[in-house]
Every structure is written in structure tokens, then in C-alpha cells.
Design an enzyme around this catalytic site. Structure first.
Site, PDB file in Angstrom:
ATOM      1  N   ARG A  56     -34.645  42.069  31.038  1.00  7.83           N
ATOM      2  CA  ARG A  56     -35.020  43.281  31.835  1.00  7.83           C
ATOM      3  C   ARG A  56     -34.024  43.688  32.697  1.00  7.83           C
ATOM      4  NH1 ARG A  56     -39.254  41.234  29.380  1.00  7.83           N
ATOM      5  NH2 ARG A  56     -38.218  39.351  30.397  1.00  7.83           N
ATOM      6  N   LYS A  85     -13.549  26.781  33.696  1.00 10.40           N
ATOM      7  CA  LYS A  85     -12.282  26.077  33.824  1.00 10.40           C
ATOM      8  C   LYS A  85     -12.496  25.701  35.374  1.00 10.40           C
ATOM      9  CE  LYS A  85      -9.885  29.232  30.907  1.00 10.40           C
ATOM     10  NZ  LYS A  85      -8.977  30.431  30.868  1.00 10.40           N
TER      11      LYS A  85
HETATM   12  C1  NCD Z   1     -38.106  37.930  37.270  1.00  7.61           C
HETATM   13  C2  NCD Z   1     -36.857  37.160  37.958  1.00  7.61           C
HETATM   14  O1  NCD Z   1     -35.946  37.043  37.102  1.00  7.61           O
HETATM   15  O2  NCD Z   1     -36.909  36.864  38.824  1.00  7.61           O
HETATM   16  N1  NCD Z   1     -37.774  38.501  36.245  1.00  7.61           N
HETATM   17  C3  NCD Z   1     -37.269  40.023  36.163  1.00  7.61           C
HETATM   18  O3  NCD Z   1     -36.213  40.010  36.805  1.00  7.61           O
HETATM   19  N2  NCD Z   1     -37.711  40.803  35.318  1.00  7.61           N
HETATM   20  C4  NCD Z   1     -39.328  37.112  37.287  1.00  7.61           C
HETATM   21  C5  NCD Z   1     -39.272  35.696  36.490  1.00  7.61           C
HETATM   22  O4  NCD Z   1     -38.188  35.560  35.852  1.00  7.61           O
HETATM   23  O5  NCD Z   1     -40.253  35.208  36.342  1.00  7.61           O
END
Ligand code: NCD
Length: 306
Positions: A56, A85
Site C-alpha cells: 500500500r 555490493k
Molecule cells: C504498516 C507498516 O508497514 O508499518 N502497513 C502499512 O504501511 N500499510 C503496518 C503493518 O505492516 O502491519
């Protein structure tokens, strides 16, 4: 116009700045629905430096950059870069800085976005630095709450689950500390918010209660329930201890108010079963979509066009 250069931590934002970002996000949403693509960042290069997995955050940042008219370059894992590297992080960033007007970075170690900002002349946006912070997620969370509720002030908000390792929970707590909200911090003892976050909440005179059980009394009180998966990649031991606790089900929410909304940054595991998707509370996929508009606003603000 607010003056924000790097976006590293929600601690750096006051209420006025946050409201400004939300207002711009709303304008971006409106303009995208009319025009699809804007030309506010035409001729600019936005680099996605993702050393850690993402669906996302990376795709919504890329979508946001494209919709602003920018061009996008980048990578989605360290495997395909000269880090393999043995290149130092600082050298990688200094090089990326030669090509970029804005750098969006995600990495597994806390403080890495700040380290990048120290050596880059382009603005750096923290898209998640280890278990530290994920400020742009908090902004899209606030935007979602504002869209759904019309306000942030006056709400009662439950943050539930892995408050210790989930960077989204830290950034969201920092951001919410600027508003007149009542916070329930719901977690087992070993997954509480870290001392740094708690000190900040106290310094801001935030109203909060730390509780280990989500009971009907609390559920009845909530406007927003924000949950997250246990962050297994940060601590296998904590994951094994916490697995299976705090599962949000329609049955658990029997006493909830009709207008409760349930948010989750995704990806989800067992804490948010798919049966929740058909309830009137679910807003997490809309929340993911809102990431585009919040990130358009942030890209525009650091580029000084919004
Ligand atoms: C979150 C993250 O990467 O911290 N996800 C995200 O960015 N939508 C939450 C998660 O990975 O649990």
C-alpha cells in the site's frame, strides 16, 4: 502555506500543520475526481527507495506522484541495489539525491529516514523506519477519521494490539496528541506503547487510559477502533506470546455504537477476520484509498506547490 521540508516524524507536526495537510488532501481528492491527473509536479522526479516490503505505502505513493504529474523511479527491495555490493546507506542516499526532487524511503532500522535527510538535499519522506514511525500512514488515518466523522476533536479512539512494535501506532499517537481526543491504549503489558511515546502524550496533556482488556464499557464508548497485526518481523518472541489475542469480530462489537468505524493499516492477519468486512464498521479499504490523497498533499507540501 505551511513550511515543512522533510516528513520524518509526527512529533514535528502541530495541529495547524496537520489540519492544513488534511485540507489539502481533501482538495486533492476533489481535483482527482474531476481531472484524474494534475500537473502540480510536472517535470519532477519522485524516488521510491523501499528497502523493506510494502504494498500500500509504495503503490499509493507512486499513484499519488503520478496523479500529481511527477515521474517516478525507484526500487522495492535492497536486493536489486548496490547495497548488495556493500555500498553504505549514506552513499546510496547521496546518489539517489542526485536524481531526485523528493525521496520517499522505507527501511528496517529506526532513525534511517532521519539519517537519509541528513545527507540528502532533496526533501525526504519517511515511509516507515523500522518500529519507530510511519508518519504518512498517520496522516491518511487522520484524513480517514476526518472524512468519516467530520471532526477529530471530541472523539474517543481505541488503539489496540501491538502498540510496542507497530510504527503506525506511534505516529498515530503523536498525531492525535494534538487533538482533544480520549485515547484507549489497549494491549497486553508486554506490547504497550514505548516510554518515548508515553512521555510525549503526558507532555501534551493527552487524555489516555492504558488497558489490557477490551470490555463492553469501552466498546460502547468508542468512535474509532484502530487495530494492527502483531509485528512478527520485529520480535518473534512477542508474536508467539500475543498471537490470537485481540481478535476483532462482529460478536465482540455487539455493544458498539452504530457509527463506530474500524480502521487497520493493513496487511491484516488473524486480528481482523474477513467476516468483519461485511459489517457497517469496516473502513480499512477506504482508508487504503485515502492514502493516495494524503500522500498527494504531502508530496505537494514538501515540493512547495501546495
Ligand atoms: C504498516 C507498516 O508497514 O508499518 N502497513 C502499512 O504501511 N500499510 C503496518 C503493518 O505492516 O502491519
Amino acid at each position: 502555506m505551511v513550511e515543512l521540508y522533510d516528513i520524518l516524524s509526527c512529533k514535528d507536526f502541530d495541529k495547524e500543520e496537520l489540519l492544513y495537510v488534511l485540507k489539502k488532501a481533501s482538495e486533492m481528492e476533489c481535483m482527482v475526481s474531476k481531472k484524474g491527473k494534475l500537473n502540480l509536479l510536472e517535470g519532477k522526479i519522485v524516488t521510491m527507495a523501499f528497502f523493506e516490503p510494502s504494498t500500500r505505502t509504495r503503490l499509493s505513493f507512486e499513484t499519488a506522484a503520478h496523479r500529481m504529474g511527477a515521474d517516478v523511479v525507484g526500487f522495492s527491495s535492497a536486493e536489486s541495489t548496490s547495497v548488495k555490493k556493500g555500498e553504505s546507506f549514506e552513499d546510496t542516499i547521496k546518489t539517489i539525491d542526485q536524481y531526485s526532487d523528493t525521496i520517499v524511503i522505507r527501511r528496517a532500522d529506526a532513525g534511517s529516514a532521519k539519517r537519509a535527510a541528513e545527507v540528502a538535499s532533496a526533501p525526504v519522506i519517511n515511509a516507515g523506519d523500522g518500529s519507530n514511525e510511519h508518519p504518512t500512514q498517520a496522516m491518511l488515518d487522520l484524513y480517514t477519521i476526518m472524512k468519516e466523522k467530520g471532526t477529530i476533536d471530541g472523539l474517543t479512539i481505541g488503539l489496540i494490539g501491538d502498540l510496542k512494535h507497530a510504527r503506525v501506532m506511534h505516529s498515530l499517537a503523536y498525531a492525535l496528541s494534538n487533538f482533544n481526543v480520549k485515547l484507549y491504549l489497549l494491549s497486553p503489558d508486554f506490547l504497550k506503547q514505548p516510554p518515548e511515546v508515553m512521555d510525549h502524550l503526558k507532555a501534551k496533556n493527552a487524555r489516555f487510559e492504558e488497558v489490557s482488556a477490551l470490555n463492553d464499557e469501552i466498546i460502547k464508548d468508542l468512535d474509532v477502533l484502530y487495530t494492527v497485526r502483531v509485528q512478527r518481523e520485529r520480535s518473534e518472541e512477542d508474536y508467539l506470546k500475543a498471537r490470537g489475542s485481540y481478535i476483532i469480530t462482529p460478536n465482540l462489537l455487539k455493544k458498539a455504537r452504530n457509527d463506530l468505524i474500524v480502521l487497520h493499516p493493513l496487511p491484516r492477519r488473524e486480528e481482523l477476520p474477513p467476516e468483519m468486512d461485511d459489517t457497517p464498521y469496516a473502513r480499512y479499504f477506504e482508508q487504503a484509498r485515502n492514502g493516495i490523497y494524503a500522500r498527494m498533499a504531502l508530496l505537494g507540501v514538501v515540493a512547495r506547490v501546495l
